[in-house]
Design an enzyme around this catalytic site. Structure first.
Site, PDB file in Angstrom:
ATOM      1  N   ASP A  30     -33.360  -2.815 -18.243  1.00  0.00           N
ATOM      2  CA  ASP A  30     -34.436  -1.994 -18.661  1.00  0.00           C
ATOM      3  C   ASP A  30     -35.342  -3.059 -19.540  1.00  0.00           C
ATOM      4  O   ASP A  30     -34.622  -3.910 -20.120  1.00  0.00           O
ATOM      5  CB  ASP A  30     -34.196  -0.963 -19.619  1.00  0.00           C
ATOM      6  CG  ASP A  30     -35.475  -0.335 -19.911  1.00  0.00           C
ATOM      7  OD1 ASP A  30     -35.304   1.051 -19.540  1.00  0.00           O
ATOM      8  OD2 ASP A  30     -36.273  -0.474 -20.508  1.00  0.00           O
ATOM      9  N   ASN A  87     -34.421  11.446 -17.696  1.00  0.00           N
ATOM     10  CA  ASN A  87     -35.310  12.383 -18.330  1.00  0.00           C
ATOM     11  C   ASN A  87     -36.460  12.787 -17.410  1.00  0.00           C
ATOM     12  O   ASN A  87     -36.928  12.458 -16.427  1.00  0.00           O
ATOM     13  CB  ASN A  87     -36.302  11.236 -19.260  1.00  0.00           C
ATOM     14  CG  ASN A  87     -35.761  10.820 -20.492  1.00  0.00           C
ATOM     15  OD1 ASN A  87     -34.915  11.635 -21.043  1.00  0.00           O
ATOM     16  ND2 ASN A  87     -35.965   9.472 -20.783  1.00  0.00           N
ATOM     17  N   VAL A  96     -41.933   6.758 -16.398  1.00  0.00           N
ATOM     18  CA  VAL A  96     -42.049   6.175 -15.288  1.00  0.00           C
ATOM     19  C   VAL A  96     -41.825   7.056 -13.939  1.00  0.00           C
ATOM     20  O   VAL A  96     -40.527   7.782 -14.180  1.00  0.00           O
ATOM     21  CB  VAL A  96     -41.184   4.943 -14.942  1.00  0.00           C
ATOM     22  CG1 VAL A  96     -41.375   4.576 -13.412  1.00  0.00           C
ATOM     23  CG2 VAL A  96     -41.714   3.923 -15.770  1.00  0.00           C
ATOM     24  N   HIS A 100     -34.953   8.169 -12.145  1.00  0.00           N
ATOM     25  CA  HIS A 100     -34.073   7.019 -12.625  1.00  0.00           C
ATOM     26  C   HIS A 100     -33.094   7.595 -13.508  1.00  0.00           C
ATOM     27  O   HIS A 100     -33.251   8.286 -14.395  1.00  0.00           O
ATOM     28  CB  HIS A 100     -34.985   5.767 -13.147  1.00  0.00           C
ATOM     29  CG  HIS A 100     -35.980   6.337 -14.243  1.00  0.00           C
ATOM     30  ND1 HIS A 100     -37.088   6.639 -13.940  1.00  0.00           N
ATOM     31  CD2 HIS A 100     -35.519   6.072 -15.646  1.00  0.00           C
ATOM     32  CE1 HIS A 100     -37.643   7.099 -15.148  1.00  0.00           C
ATOM     33  NE2 HIS A 100     -36.578   6.520 -16.157  1.00  0.00           N
ATOM     34  N   MET A 101     -31.997   6.784 -13.280  1.00  0.00           N
ATOM     35  CA  MET A 101     -30.802   7.241 -14.320  1.00  0.00           C
ATOM     36  C   MET A 101     -30.584   6.083 -15.463  1.00  0.00           C
ATOM     37  O   MET A 101     -30.660   4.745 -14.911  1.00  0.00           O
ATOM     38  CB  MET A 101     -29.582   7.224 -13.662  1.00  0.00           C
ATOM     39  CG  MET A 101     -28.263   7.553 -14.436  1.00  0.00           C
ATOM     40  SD  MET A 101     -26.880   7.790 -13.346  1.00  0.00           S
ATOM     41  CE  MET A 101     -27.137   9.444 -12.723  1.00  0.00           C
ATOM     42  N   HIS A 102     -30.854   6.049 -16.637  1.00  0.00           N
ATOM     43  CA  HIS A 102     -30.599   5.436 -17.612  1.00  0.00           C
ATOM     44  C   HIS A 102     -29.012   5.131 -17.884  1.00  0.00           C
ATOM     45  O   HIS A 102     -28.414   6.133 -18.052  1.00  0.00           O
ATOM     46  CB  HIS A 102     -31.221   5.719 -18.985  1.00  0.00           C
ATOM     47  CG  HIS A 102     -32.738   5.602 -19.108  1.00  0.00           C
ATOM     48  ND1 HIS A 102     -33.546   4.568 -19.566  1.00  0.00           N
ATOM     49  CD2 HIS A 102     -33.385   6.750 -18.583  1.00  0.00           C
ATOM     50  CE1 HIS A 102     -34.628   5.126 -19.584  1.00  0.00           C
ATOM     51  NE2 HIS A 102     -34.641   6.241 -18.659  1.00  0.00           N
TER      52      HIS A 102
HETATM   53  P1  AMP Z   1     -38.382   6.977 -18.781  1.00  0.00           P
HETATM   54  O1  AMP Z   1     -38.961   6.967 -20.038  1.00  0.00           O
HETATM   55  O2  AMP Z   1     -37.161   7.897 -18.747  1.00  0.00           O
HETATM   56  O3  AMP Z   1     -39.233   7.295 -17.686  1.00  0.00           O
HETATM   57  O4  AMP Z   1     -37.656   5.429 -18.758  1.00  0.00           O
HETATM   58  C1  AMP Z   1     -38.519   4.249 -18.058  1.00  0.00           C
HETATM   59  C2  AMP Z   1     -37.996   3.109 -18.420  1.00  0.00           C
HETATM   60  O5  AMP Z   1     -38.525   2.074 -17.514  1.00  0.00           O
HETATM   61  C3  AMP Z   1     -38.261   2.789 -20.022  1.00  0.00           C
HETATM   62  O6  AMP Z   1     -37.102   2.721 -20.699  1.00  0.00           O
HETATM   63  C4  AMP Z   1     -38.970   1.400 -20.013  1.00  0.00           C
HETATM   64  O7  AMP Z   1     -38.555   0.618 -20.984  1.00  0.00           O
HETATM   65  C5  AMP Z   1     -38.728   1.032 -18.443  1.00  0.00           C
HETATM   66  N1  AMP Z   1     -39.511  -0.011 -17.886  1.00  0.00           N
HETATM   67  C6  AMP Z   1     -40.784  -0.019 -17.851  1.00  0.00           C
HETATM   68  N2  AMP Z   1     -41.393  -0.993 -17.255  1.00  0.00           N
HETATM   69  C7  AMP Z   1     -40.351  -1.512 -16.742  1.00  0.00           C
HETATM   70  C8  AMP Z   1     -40.153  -2.719 -15.862  1.00  0.00           C
HETATM   71  N3  AMP Z   1     -41.147  -3.458 -15.469  1.00  0.00           N
HETATM   72  N4  AMP Z   1     -38.883  -3.350 -15.649  1.00  0.00           N
HETATM   73  C9  AMP Z   1     -37.935  -2.465 -16.165  1.00  0.00           C
HETATM   74  N5  AMP Z   1     -37.979  -1.435 -16.792  1.00  0.00           N
HETATM   75  C10 AMP Z   1     -39.329  -0.930 -17.134  1.00  0.00           C
END
Ligand code: AMP
Ligand code: ZN
Length: 114
Positions: A30, A87, A96, A100-102
Site C-alpha cells: 500500500d 472495505n 478504490v 481488495h483485501m488489506h
Molecule cells: P480502500 O480505502 O479500502 O479502498 O483502500 C484503498 C487503498 O489503496 C488505500 O489504503 C490506499 O492507500 C491504497 N492505494 C491508493 N493508490 C495506490 C497505489 N497507486 N498503489 C498502492 N496502493 C494504493
C-alpha cells in the site's frame, strides 16, 4: 476497466511494489501504509465491491485468503498475527473500487477499528 487504478497496476500502466503474483491474484505494498506491513491483495479480475461478488466468484474470493496466508508466511508474521480487512463502499472507507483485501501487520491492532 480502463479507468480503474488497480486494473492499471495489474496492466503495469502504473508502478507498484509487487510482492506476489500468479495467474489470478496480485499483491502489492500500500502506498499509504497504516502499519509496518500493509499489503493489498487483489483478484486480477475486476470486481468493484463485495456487493458485486457472485457465486461464480467464490473460488477467487477464497483464493485471496490462501494468498494472504502465503504472504504472511513469506513475511514471517504468521505466528505474531495479522489483520485482513475488506472495505465495502464509502461508509466503510472504500476508496478504490476494485475489490481488495488489506493485510496489516507489524504492530498491535486495536478493536473496534475506527
Ligand atoms: P480502500 O480505502 O479500502 O479502498 O483502500 C484503498 C487503498 O489503496 C488505500 O489504503 C490506499 O492507500 C491504497 N492505494 C491508493 N493508490 C495506490 C497505489 N497507486 N498503489 C498502492 N496502493 C494504493
Ligand atoms: Zn479494476
Amino acid at each position: 476497466m480502463t479507468d480503474c487504478l488497480f486494473c492499471k497496476i495489474r496492466e503495469r500502466e502504473i508502478p507498484a511494489d509487487i510482492v506476489f503474483e500468479d495467474d489470478d491474484v496480485l499483491a502489492f505494498n500500500d502506498v499509504n501504509s497504516q502499519a509496518p506491513i500493509h499489503i493489498l491483495i487483489i483478484p486480477k479480475q475486476h470486481i468493484s465491491t463485495v456487493n458485486d461478488v457472485d457465486t461464480g466468484d467464490e473460488p477467487i474470493m477464497g483464493k485471496l485468503f490462501s494468498v494472504a496466508k502465503t504472504i504472511a508466511n513469506q513475511q514471517g508474521i504468521s505466528e505474531d498475527g495479522y489483520r485482513l480487512v475488506v472495505n465495502c463502499n464509502e461508509k466503510a472507507g472504500q476508496t478504490v473500487f476494485h475489490i481488495h483485501m488489506h493485510l496489516l501487520a507489524g504492530r498491535a491492532m486495536t478493536w473496534p477499528p475506527g
